[in-house]
Design an enzyme around this catalytic site. Structure first.
Site, PDB file in Angstrom:
ATOM      1  N   HIS A 114       0.816  -1.224   0.000  1.00 11.23           N
ATOM      2  CA  HIS A 114       0.000   0.000   0.000  1.00 11.23           C
ATOM      3  C   HIS A 114       0.844   1.266   0.000  1.00 11.23           C
ATOM      4  O   HIS A 114       1.850   1.370   0.671  1.00 11.23           O
ATOM      5  CB  HIS A 114      -1.060  -0.004   1.099  1.00 11.23           C
ATOM      6  CG  HIS A 114      -0.562   0.081   2.513  1.00 11.23           C
ATOM      7  ND1 HIS A 114      -0.374   1.281   3.168  1.00 11.23           N
ATOM      8  CD2 HIS A 114      -0.241  -0.888   3.415  1.00 11.23           C
ATOM      9  CE1 HIS A 114       0.032   1.038   4.415  1.00 11.23           C
ATOM     10  NE2 HIS A 114       0.135  -0.262   4.585  1.00 11.23           N
TER      11      HIS A 114
ATOM     12  N   ASP B 162       5.754   1.030   7.086  1.00  9.19           N
ATOM     13  CA  ASP B 162       4.329   0.824   6.788  1.00  9.19           C
ATOM     14  C   ASP B 162       3.836   1.904   5.836  1.00  9.19           C
ATOM     15  O   ASP B 162       3.355   2.924   6.279  1.00  9.19           O
ATOM     16  CB  ASP B 162       3.552   0.841   8.116  1.00  9.19           C
ATOM     17  CG  ASP B 162       2.108   0.457   7.939  1.00  9.19           C
ATOM     18  OD1 ASP B 162       1.726   0.026   6.846  1.00  9.19           O
ATOM     19  OD2 ASP B 162       1.346   0.600   8.926  1.00  9.19           O
TER      20      ASP B 162
ATOM     21  N   GLU C   9      -5.232   2.125   2.049  1.00 16.54           N
ATOM     22  CA  GLU C   9      -5.291   0.915   2.892  1.00 16.54           C
ATOM     23  C   GLU C   9      -5.554   1.275   4.344  1.00 16.54           C
ATOM     24  O   GLU C   9      -6.348   0.627   5.030  1.00 16.54           O
ATOM     25  CB  GLU C   9      -3.963   0.140   2.765  1.00 16.54           C
ATOM     26  CG  GLU C   9      -3.961  -1.212   3.469  1.00 16.54           C
ATOM     27  CD  GLU C   9      -3.473  -1.194   4.911  1.00 16.54           C
ATOM     28  OE1 GLU C   9      -3.556  -2.228   5.587  1.00 16.54           O
ATOM     29  OE2 GLU C   9      -3.036  -0.113   5.387  1.00 16.54           O
ATOM     30  N   GLU C  10      -4.889   2.329   4.810  1.00 17.84           N
ATOM     31  CA  GLU C  10      -4.923   2.664   6.240  1.00 17.84           C
ATOM     32  C   GLU C  10      -6.289   3.131   6.734  1.00 17.84           C
ATOM     33  O   GLU C  10      -6.501   3.237   7.939  1.00 17.84           O
ATOM     34  CB  GLU C  10      -3.886   3.765   6.542  1.00 17.84           C
ATOM     35  CG  GLU C  10      -2.437   3.385   6.251  1.00 17.84           C
ATOM     36  CD  GLU C  10      -1.851   2.440   7.284  1.00 17.84           C
ATOM     37  OE1 GLU C  10      -2.597   1.939   8.135  1.00 17.84           O
ATOM     38  OE2 GLU C  10      -0.625   2.206   7.222  1.00 17.84           O
TER      39      GLU C  10
ATOM     40  N   ASP D  44       3.266  -5.893   3.132  1.00 17.29           N
ATOM     41  CA  ASP D  44       2.953  -4.740   3.975  1.00 17.29           C
ATOM     42  C   ASP D  44       3.809  -4.856   5.231  1.00 17.29           C
ATOM     43  O   ASP D  44       3.515  -5.652   6.119  1.00 17.29           O
ATOM     44  CB  ASP D  44       1.459  -4.742   4.320  1.00 17.29           C
ATOM     45  CG  ASP D  44       1.062  -3.526   5.148  1.00 17.29           C
ATOM     46  OD1 ASP D  44       1.938  -2.683   5.446  1.00 17.29           O
ATOM     47  OD2 ASP D  44      -0.136  -3.423   5.503  1.00 17.29           O
TER      48      ASP D  44
ATOM     49  N   HIS E 123       2.452   4.290  12.046  1.00 15.23           N
ATOM     50  CA  HIS E 123       1.336   5.239  12.186  1.00 15.23           C
ATOM     51  C   HIS E 123       1.727   6.465  13.017  1.00 15.23           C
ATOM     52  O   HIS E 123       0.858   7.187  13.494  1.00 15.23           O
ATOM     53  CB  HIS E 123       0.079   4.570  12.772  1.00 15.23           C
ATOM     54  CG  HIS E 123      -0.402   3.386  11.979  1.00 15.23           C
ATOM     55  ND1 HIS E 123      -1.446   2.589  12.368  1.00 15.23           N
ATOM     56  CD2 HIS E 123       0.027   2.866  10.791  1.00 15.23           C
ATOM     57  CE1 HIS E 123      -1.633   1.614  11.466  1.00 15.23           C
ATOM     58  NE2 HIS E 123      -0.738   1.771  10.508  1.00 15.23           N
TER      59      HIS E 123
HETATM   60  N1  BES Z   1       0.555  -2.612   8.140  1.00 13.94           N
HETATM   61  C1  BES Z   1      -0.620  -2.447   8.945  1.00 13.94           C
HETATM   62  C2  BES Z   1      -1.146  -3.759   9.497  1.00 13.94           C
HETATM   63  C3  BES Z   1      -0.343  -4.398  10.576  1.00 13.94           C
HETATM   64  C4  BES Z   1       0.188  -3.668  11.606  1.00 13.94           C
HETATM   65  C5  BES Z   1      -0.187  -5.763  10.553  1.00 13.94           C
HETATM   66  C6  BES Z   1       0.924  -4.298  12.601  1.00 13.94           C
HETATM   67  C7  BES Z   1       0.503  -6.402  11.549  1.00 13.94           C
HETATM   68  C8  BES Z   1       1.071  -5.662  12.578  1.00 13.94           C
HETATM   69  C9  BES Z   1      -1.711  -1.822   8.104  1.00 13.94           C
HETATM   70  O1  BES Z   1      -1.256  -0.789   7.299  1.00 13.94           O
HETATM   71  C10 BES Z   1      -2.792  -1.285   9.008  1.00 13.94           C
HETATM   72  O2  BES Z   1      -2.549  -0.443   9.833  1.00 13.94           O
HETATM   73  N2  BES Z   1      -3.977  -1.802   8.841  1.00 13.94           N
HETATM   74  C11 BES Z   1      -5.142  -1.377   9.549  1.00 13.94           C
HETATM   75  C12 BES Z   1      -6.325  -2.052   8.888  1.00 13.94           C
HETATM   76  C13 BES Z   1      -7.655  -1.375   9.038  1.00 13.94           C
HETATM   77  C14 BES Z   1      -7.647   0.079   8.647  1.00 13.94           C
HETATM   78  C15 BES Z   1      -8.714  -2.146   8.281  1.00 13.94           C
HETATM   79  C16 BES Z   1      -5.070  -1.790  11.020  1.00 13.94           C
HETATM   80  O3  BES Z   1      -4.470  -2.816  11.329  1.00 13.94           O
HETATM   81  O4  BES Z   1      -5.630  -1.081  11.835  1.00 13.94           O
HETATM   82 ZN    ZN Z   2       0.458  -1.198   6.389  1.00  9.68          ZN
END
Ligand code: BES
Ligand code: ZN
Length: 598
Positions: free
Chosen positions: A219, A238, A272-273, A300, A377
């Site tokens: 993403h 990320d 994606e975020e 990711d 984040h």
């Molecule tokens: N890269 C992250 C997901 C992640 C973070 C996986 C830490 C494993 C460990 C991704 O970009 C993310 O933040 N996804 C969101 C998804 C949501 C908005 C549907 C999340 O996990 O909150």
């Molecule tokens: Zn991510």
């Protein structure tokens, strides 16, 4: 999720803890309802956190394999985001859906039984070592580092709905266009959305199997969880690291003169975020078009080594067989490296969008859940966290390059391409409901036809079967509405396919698979019928079958296609009684699948 139905506000507060202490929900009559899927492990802590604010979380209406479906009000979604963060130290962690049906389908897909078994196993082969090794030899850390560095220092806010986020897409599209080096079989395009940022897609046309598609993606967007629109969000890990890995795979593919047999698409997803927006739009558009995607790799977060394991395979919202294929690539092409399994507990990245659309997807991750990169984040997600280098991403770029050359086959310059298995990886064209025939239909002849989730349910049992009874207008046949969904009987899905991956045509032997929810292995029976015509049907019994286990199970049979342009298969799943193409009765479900035949 349609952006139109409930605005981006829903998830942009994903981790903004400041935004949820406001008026209670009661009395907000105009509040729209949305449906969410959420990990069952999150229910208790979230319920506790919400009750601290005097709010009550509804009971799930559906639960399966660790994923629950709940109805919430739109304003409650914001509070839920905060509660997730507070109760679980996890961002968002749920997916919002427009309808209950969509949410249930997503929950189903998260832990779908592997009904595609044989076709998939047949096409996931390792026989392209010369080309894989040519690609791997040219993967260079400095290139990955440079891309991460550019994205994380020049584009420090890649939020999906701001101009900088859109400009980052343009920058990447230009980078990829330069890398494509004018090759006529490659095109680089935007996939535009209803928000500012576009997804970017680079396509290498397959030389011999252009209709079978392999996807590698990451993403493009980033997020500062406490100030999404204007905060600093370098997103080095990320997910600049995933984009940089995908970019390096694309670069070596071109540099080594790689010509894939199957079509390959490199994707940088927007949004994606904020709830997997970009990938969801793309995966759903592919599904609508009946595109045959044989495998999706999601990268990711690749540059931070959280644990002693080199790779952690996400096992939920992914495809078990594709995961097995991916780990076999590690064992063969990076034999010194280790891997383990992890679960996110929810659709944590874009692989979940592909899974929800019915496509096989995998996501190798950089850490275990307890050892993940804590800087994401925030403004601290910079390359300095990983000592200014991209060493860890090299492993993921190599894994992706091996995925590419073993799944898309074909060869790099000077190497001999291996044979390509037919069968298309097991994904079939998906039917859509046809209001004239009054049943799911594949309007053009392909390698098969899959009802997908259209037949889920029976009659008006809650949640009801959409367009029930889904039996052809020329031979309508009622469903019983008695009993409880996923306790009592229902036929959930029908697939018809040629075992050799060729087009459905008269005289060919085809496989019919019916996925049923069985209540009993002795009293329940599946009657399968076919008819050469869906407009003036004359039913022929293929056979009557007993489920070998209760719960969701897939039964299969085969028959020879007669002559007829628009044919139909009927599944009648019954409790007691005897074989019949149409006899209504308690707990009985009748479902048809209409498909074109050459
Ligand atoms: N890269 C992250 C997901 C992640 C973070 C996986 C830490 C494993 C460990 C991704 O970009 C993310 O933040 N996804 C969101 C998804 C949501 C908005 C549907 C999340 O996990 O909150
Ligand atoms: Zn991510």
């Amino acid at each position: 999720m349609g952006m139109s139905k409930f605005g981006p506000v829903v998830v942009w507060l994903a981790c903004a803890t400041s935004a949820y202490a406001e008026a209670p929900l009661k009395g907000k009559v105009q509040d729209r309802e949305v449906w969410i899927t959420i990990g069952t492990d999150a229910l208790a802590p979230v319920r506790t956190a919400l009750s601290g604010q005097g709010l009550r979380l509804a009971a799930p209406t559906f639960e399966k394999g660790g994923v629950a479906v709940l109805r919430v009000s739109e304003s409650q979604v914001e509070k839920l985001s905060g509660a997730m963060h507070q109760g679980l130290n996890r961002c968002a962690g749920f997916i919002a859906h427009d309808s209950q049906a969509e949410a249930v389908a997503a929950a189903e897909a998260a832990h779908q039984p592997q009904t595609l078994g044989m076709a998939l196993a047949a096409s996931y082969t390792l026989n392209n070592a010369a080309s894989v090794n040519a690609l791997l030899a040219d993967i260079q850390e400095i290139n990955i580092r440079n891309t991460i560095n550019s994205l994380s220092t020049n584009w420090t806010n890649r939020y999906y709905n701001v101009q900088n986020g859109a400009d980052a897409s343009t920058w990447l599209k230009n980078q990829w266009t330069t890398l494509a080096n004018g090759r006529s079989d490659i095109k680089v395009e935007f996939f535009t959305h209803s928000w500012k940022q576009s997804s970017v897609i680079a396509t290498i046309q397959g030389s011999t199997h252009p209709n079978e598609v392999v996807v590698l993606g990451g993403h493009l967007d980033s997020i500062n969880q406490s100030n999404p629109s204007t905060g600093v969000a370098p997103g080095a890990d990320d997910d600049a690291s995933g984009i940089a890995s995908v970019t390096e795979i694309f670069r070596v593919a071109v540099a080594k003169g790689y010509k894939p047999a199957r079509t390959v698409k490199f994707m940088a997803y927007a949004g994606e975020e904020v709830g997997l927006y970009g990938s969801k739009a793309i995966a759903n558009s592919f599904k609508s078009a009946g595109t045959n995607v044989v495998g999706v790799l999601q990268l990711d977060m690749t540059n931070y080594k959280g644990s002693s394991y080199d790779f952690a395979m996400v096992t939920d919202n992914t495809n078990a067989q594709l995961n097995a294929f991916t780990t076999s690539l590690i064992s063969k092409y990076q034999p010194g490296l280790s891997y383990t399994n992890i679960t996110c507990g929810y659709g944590c990245s874009d692989h979940a969008s592909w899974t929800a659309a019915g496509y096989p997807a995998s996501m190798p991750f950089e850490a275990t859940m307890s050892t993940d990169n804590k800087s994401i984040h925030t403004p601290n997600d910079t390359l300095s966290v990983t000592a200014g280098n991209a060493n860890n991403s090299v492993k993921f770029a190599k894994l992706g390059a091996s995925f590419l050359a073993e799944l898309a086959k074909g060869a790099t310059t000077g190497n001999t391409p291996p044979p390509v298995d037919s069968g298309g990886g097991g994904t079939l064209p998906t039917a859509s409901y046809d209001s004239t025939y009054k049943a799911p239909r594949c309007a053009s002849a392909g390698i098969g036809c899959d009802s997908g989730t259209l037949l889920n349910g029976r009659g008006t049992m809650s949640p009801s079967e959409a367009n029930a009874p889904n039996t052809i207008a020329a031979a309508a046949c009622a469903d019983s509405s008695k009993g409880t969904y996923r306790t009592d009987e229902s036929n959930e899905r029908i697939r018809v396919s040629t075992p050799d991956g060729t087009t459905l045509a008269a005289g060919k032997t085809v496989t019919v698979e019916a996925t049923v929810y069985a209540y009993s292995t002795t009293a329940d029976k599946l009657d399968l019928y076919y008819s050469a015509s869906a407009t003036s049907p004359s039913w022929k019994l293929i056979g009557t079958y007993s489920p070998s286990s209760t719960g969701l199970t897939t039964l299969s049979a085969s028959y020879t296609l007669p002559t007829g342009g628009v044919q139909v298969v009927r599944a009648r799943f019954r409790y007691n009684g005897s074989a019949s193409s149409c006899t209504a009765g308690d707990y009985i479900d009748h479902d048809d699948l209409v498909f074109a035949v050459q």
